[in-house]
Design a protein around this motif. Structure first.
Motif, PDB file in Angstrom:
ATOM      1  N   GLU A  83       0.814  -1.214   0.000  1.00 37.03           N
ATOM      2  CA  GLU A  83       0.000   0.000   0.000  1.00 37.03           C
ATOM      3  C   GLU A  83       0.849   1.266   0.000  1.00 37.03           C
ATOM      4  O   GLU A  83       0.331   2.365  -0.238  1.00 37.03           O
ATOM      5  CB  GLU A  83      -0.949   0.012   1.210  1.00 37.03           C
ATOM      6  CG  GLU A  83      -0.265   0.022   2.566  1.00 37.03           C
ATOM      7  CD  GLU A  83      -0.002  -1.376   3.102  1.00 37.03           C
ATOM      8  OE1 GLU A  83       0.176  -1.514   4.328  1.00 37.03           O
ATOM      9  OE2 GLU A  83       0.044  -2.324   2.289  1.00 37.03           O
ATOM     10  N   ASP A  84       2.147   1.151   0.259  1.00 37.02           N
ATOM     11  CA  ASP A  84       3.025   2.321   0.285  1.00 37.02           C
ATOM     12  C   ASP A  84       3.400   2.758  -1.127  1.00 37.02           C
ATOM     13  O   ASP A  84       3.684   1.924  -1.990  1.00 37.02           O
ATOM     14  CB  ASP A  84       4.315   2.014   1.062  1.00 37.02           C
ATOM     15  CG  ASP A  84       4.068   1.859   2.556  1.00 37.02           C
ATOM     16  OD1 ASP A  84       2.927   2.126   2.992  1.00 37.02           O
ATOM     17  OD2 ASP A  84       5.004   1.457   3.266  1.00 37.02           O
ATOM     18  N   SER A  85       3.415   4.063  -1.361  1.00 38.14           N
ATOM     19  CA  SER A  85       3.833   4.583  -2.660  1.00 38.14           C
ATOM     20  C   SER A  85       5.354   4.521  -2.764  1.00 38.14           C
ATOM     21  O   SER A  85       6.063   4.800  -1.790  1.00 38.14           O
ATOM     22  CB  SER A  85       3.370   6.032  -2.835  1.00 38.14           C
ATOM     23  OG  SER A  85       1.960   6.111  -2.808  1.00 38.14           O
ATOM     24  N   PRO A  86       5.893   4.179  -3.938  1.00 41.24           N
ATOM     25  CA  PRO A  86       7.339   4.092  -4.092  1.00 41.24           C
ATOM     26  C   PRO A  86       7.987   5.458  -4.274  1.00 41.24           C
ATOM     27  O   PRO A  86       7.319   6.445  -4.596  1.00 41.24           O
ATOM     28  CB  PRO A  86       7.493   3.257  -5.366  1.00 41.24           C
ATOM     29  CG  PRO A  86       6.276   3.608  -6.168  1.00 41.24           C
ATOM     30  CD  PRO A  86       5.171   3.796  -5.161  1.00 41.24           C
ATOM     31  N   ALA A  87       9.287   5.491  -4.076  1.00 41.74           N
ATOM     32  CA  ALA A  87      10.064   6.688  -4.397  1.00 41.74           C
ATOM     33  C   ALA A  87      10.481   6.632  -5.860  1.00 41.74           C
ATOM     34  O   ALA A  87      10.816   5.566  -6.376  1.00 41.74           O
ATOM     35  CB  ALA A  87      11.303   6.766  -3.510  1.00 41.74           C
ATOM     36  N   THR A  88      10.449   7.779  -6.517  1.00 41.62           N
ATOM     37  CA  THR A  88      10.899   7.888  -7.900  1.00 41.62           C
ATOM     38  C   THR A  88      12.258   8.573  -7.914  1.00 41.62           C
ATOM     39  O   THR A  88      12.430   9.632  -7.291  1.00 41.62           O
ATOM     40  CB  THR A  88       9.905   8.698  -8.747  1.00 41.62           C
ATOM     41  OG1 THR A  88       8.618   8.088  -8.683  1.00 41.62           O
ATOM     42  CG2 THR A  88      10.354   8.770 -10.200  1.00 41.62           C
ATOM     43  N   VAL A  89      13.216   7.981  -8.628  1.00 38.98           N
ATOM     44  CA  VAL A  89      14.579   8.506  -8.668  1.00 38.98           C
ATOM     45  C   VAL A  89      15.064   8.535 -10.118  1.00 38.98           C
ATOM     46  O   VAL A  89      14.869   7.562 -10.853  1.00 38.98           O
ATOM     47  CB  VAL A  89      15.546   7.636  -7.832  1.00 38.98           C
ATOM     48  CG1 VAL A  89      16.957   8.209  -7.870  1.00 38.98           C
ATOM     49  CG2 VAL A  89      15.052   7.509  -6.397  1.00 38.98           C
ATOM     50  N   VAL A  90      15.698   9.644 -10.501  1.00 44.40           N
ATOM     51  CA  VAL A  90      16.378   9.703 -11.788  1.00 44.40           C
ATOM     52  C   VAL A  90      17.854   9.406 -11.536  1.00 44.40           C
ATOM     53  O   VAL A  90      18.542  10.165 -10.851  1.00 44.40           O
ATOM     54  CB  VAL A  90      16.222  11.079 -12.463  1.00 44.40           C
ATOM     55  CG1 VAL A  90      16.877  11.061 -13.841  1.00 44.40           C
ATOM     56  CG2 VAL A  90      14.752  11.453 -12.583  1.00 44.40           C
ATOM     57  N   LEU A 105       8.552   6.845   2.186  1.00 43.66           N
ATOM     58  CA  LEU A 105       9.569   6.518   1.198  1.00 43.66           C
ATOM     59  C   LEU A 105       9.389   7.332  -0.083  1.00 43.66           C
ATOM     60  O   LEU A 105      10.364   7.716  -0.735  1.00 43.66           O
ATOM     61  CB  LEU A 105       9.499   5.020   0.877  1.00 43.66           C
ATOM     62  CG  LEU A 105      10.732   4.382   0.237  1.00 43.66           C
ATOM     63  CD1 LEU A 105      11.935   4.468   1.155  1.00 43.66           C
ATOM     64  CD2 LEU A 105      10.433   2.925  -0.110  1.00 43.66           C
ATOM     65  N   ASN A 106       8.143   7.604  -0.425  1.00 47.22           N
ATOM     66  CA  ASN A 106       7.867   8.330  -1.666  1.00 47.22           C
ATOM     67  C   ASN A 106       8.373   9.772  -1.645  1.00 47.22           C
ATOM     68  O   ASN A 106       8.518  10.399  -2.704  1.00 47.22           O
ATOM     69  CB  ASN A 106       6.365   8.324  -1.960  1.00 47.22           C
ATOM     70  CG  ASN A 106       5.538   8.918  -0.835  1.00 47.22           C
ATOM     71  OD1 ASN A 106       5.767   8.611   0.335  1.00 47.22           O
ATOM     72  ND2 ASN A 106       4.575   9.753  -1.172  1.00 47.22           N
ATOM     73  N   LEU A 107       8.656  10.293  -0.449  1.00 42.26           N
ATOM     74  CA  LEU A 107       9.142  11.673  -0.332  1.00 42.26           C
ATOM     75  C   LEU A 107      10.652  11.707  -0.130  1.00 42.26           C
ATOM     76  O   LEU A 107      11.181  12.571   0.574  1.00 42.26           O
ATOM     77  CB  LEU A 107       8.418  12.394   0.812  1.00 42.26           C
ATOM     78  CG  LEU A 107       6.903  12.545   0.636  1.00 42.26           C
ATOM     79  CD1 LEU A 107       6.295  13.260   1.826  1.00 42.26           C
ATOM     80  CD2 LEU A 107       6.593  13.293  -0.655  1.00 42.26           C
ATOM     81  N   ALA A 108      11.342  10.783  -0.766  1.00 41.42           N
ATOM     82  CA  ALA A 108      12.801  10.723  -0.659  1.00 41.42           C
ATOM     83  C   ALA A 108      13.435  11.947  -1.310  1.00 41.42           C
ATOM     84  O   ALA A 108      12.899  12.522  -2.264  1.00 41.42           O
ATOM     85  CB  ALA A 108      13.313   9.459  -1.337  1.00 41.42           C
ATOM     86  N   LYS A 109      14.607  12.316  -0.795  1.00 36.11           N
ATOM     87  CA  LYS A 109      15.410  13.386  -1.397  1.00 36.11           C
ATOM     88  C   LYS A 109      16.654  12.736  -1.990  1.00 36.11           C
ATOM     89  O   LYS A 109      17.297  11.890  -1.360  1.00 36.11           O
ATOM     90  CB  LYS A 109      15.800  14.411  -0.340  1.00 36.11           C
ATOM     91  CG  LYS A 109      14.613  15.175   0.214  1.00 36.11           C
ATOM     92  CD  LYS A 109      14.624  16.611  -0.279  1.00 36.11           C
ATOM     93  CE  LYS A 109      13.426  17.351   0.323  1.00 36.11           C
ATOM     94  NZ  LYS A 109      13.743  18.701   0.759  1.00 36.11           N
TER      95      LYS A 109
END
Length: 373
Positions: A83-90, A105-109
């Motif tokens: 149910e947790d949204s993933p983090a998106t990384v370029v 996790l989805n609000l990763a920096k």
């Protein structure tokens, strides 16, 4: 409107040939605060279409991902909680750092490259949208009944629209980003042809050479072949009675190609009105060919045609999961179909004069114009 995502996602993996860039090593060093142990899952796809899946074990809240990528890659980092949204990384070749809270996790920096500009802002905007619609999203996740789940999805239309608008805002602010090219592929079904072309043009020469953008260029070409002004591409297929049906046999008549499926709720809901139109105009020379996305379930197709009592001709689209990109028998591929229902109106000369979704009454207006009502 139903997006046909399986075909799109499958085709994306076939664009590797389009982007011949040497692979280079990258490192992503991560720190998850408040979660010293546990498992993470990582998927990344580079600009040549190479995909990698991996699982990681946290040690004192830290992890490291190493690999080789051709140009930029888009990565998703997710927890074991579905149910947790993933983090998106370029990702770019070289070293970059990732830090996030275990419960967000989805609000990763991400630091170490400038390709992640605006990604956190996009994630934050989408997190607020999800929070706004969370109760209904939870209901959808728990619902086991197919029809009830479909109804919940329809009521979630504002949620999907708000997410789309968040993406479009990112596209406008970061037009040359690899992430823009990557995500734009998922909006081929949503955008008018001229808008999709505009976003593609704004990508710039370098990003247009990526496999992400090459896919969009191919889809633009297909959409043009299925849009007003283009000559309708001929096809031959077996109809529901097992007889050959060719589009060229309808030359001299107005004909509607109705792209639909037994599992498409908006398609089925629109069938009663389409039957009314057929009853009104069929005697004046108007025909319909139903093109169903049910190749993997012919029984469901035939049952739906019988249950909805659809009196016109019917064929399957001709999908082949082993040939998603270059199948000459796939009617939907010929016309750039990415969402259902889609209706394409062809004039007696074989020229496309209309393309319609499920919303609005543009088809009704066009038929009244043609038949002088």
């Amino acid at each position: 409107m139903k997006k046909i995502t399986t075909t799109i996602i499958g085709c994306m993996a076939l664009t590797a040939f389009a982007y011949a860039q040497e692979k280079k090593p990258f490192v992503l060093n991560g720190k998850i605060t408040g979660q010293p142990t546990g498992k993470l899952y990582v998927m990344y796809e580079d600009a040549a279409g190479n995909r990698t899946f991996d699982s990681l074990v946290l040690k004192n809240g830290s992890f490291t991902v190493k690999g080789e990528i051709a140009g930029a890659a888009i990565a998703y980092v997710r927890s074991a909680r579905r149910e947790d949204s993933p983090a998106t990384v370029v990702l770019l070749p070289g070293s970059q750092q990732f830090i996030a809270a275990g419960n967000k996790l989805n609000l990763a920096k991400v630091t170490g490259n400038n390709a992640n500009a605006g990604v956190w802002d996009l994630a934050q905007e989408k997190a607020l949208i999800q929070q706004k619609h969370q109760l209904r999203l939870d209901s959808l996740r728990k619902e086991k009944d197919h029809d009830k789940a479909a109804d919940i999805r329809e009521r979630l239309a504002p949620y999907f629209e708000e997410n789309d608008q968040a993406d479009y805002h990112y596209f406008r602010k970061y037009p040359t980003s690899a992430l823009t090219a990557y995500m734009l592929r998922y909006h081929v079904a949503d955008l008018p042809l001229d808008t999709l072309q505009h976003y593609y043009d704004q990508l710039g020469a370098a990003t247009q050479q990526t496999g992400f953008a090459k896919y969009i260029a191919d889809e633009l070409n297909r959409l043009r072949h299925g849009s007003p002004g283009a000559v309708a591409t001929d096809f031959t297929a077996r109809d529901i009675q097992g007889k050959d049906l060719s589009l060229r046999d309808y030359k001299g008549k107005y004909v509607l190609l109705d792209f639909w499926a037994s599992w498409c709720v908006p398609c089925r809901k629109g069938n009663p009105h389409l039957k009314e139109l057929y009853a009104r105009y069929q005697s004046k020379g108007w025909e319909i060919i139903g093109v169903s996305d049910d190749d993997r379930n012919e029984k469901a197709w035939k049952t739906a045609v019988a249950k909805d009592d659809l009196p016109w001709k019917h064929v399957l689209r001709g999908a082949d999961m082993s040939r998603l990109e270059d199948n000459p028998n796939d009617i939907s591929l010929k016309y750039g179909i990415h969402s259902l229902p889609t209706k394409i109106l062809i004039d007696p000369k074989g020229v496309i004069i209309g393309r319609y979704g499920s919303e609005g009454d543009e088809l009704d207006k066009k038929l009244k114009e043609i038949y002088g009502e």
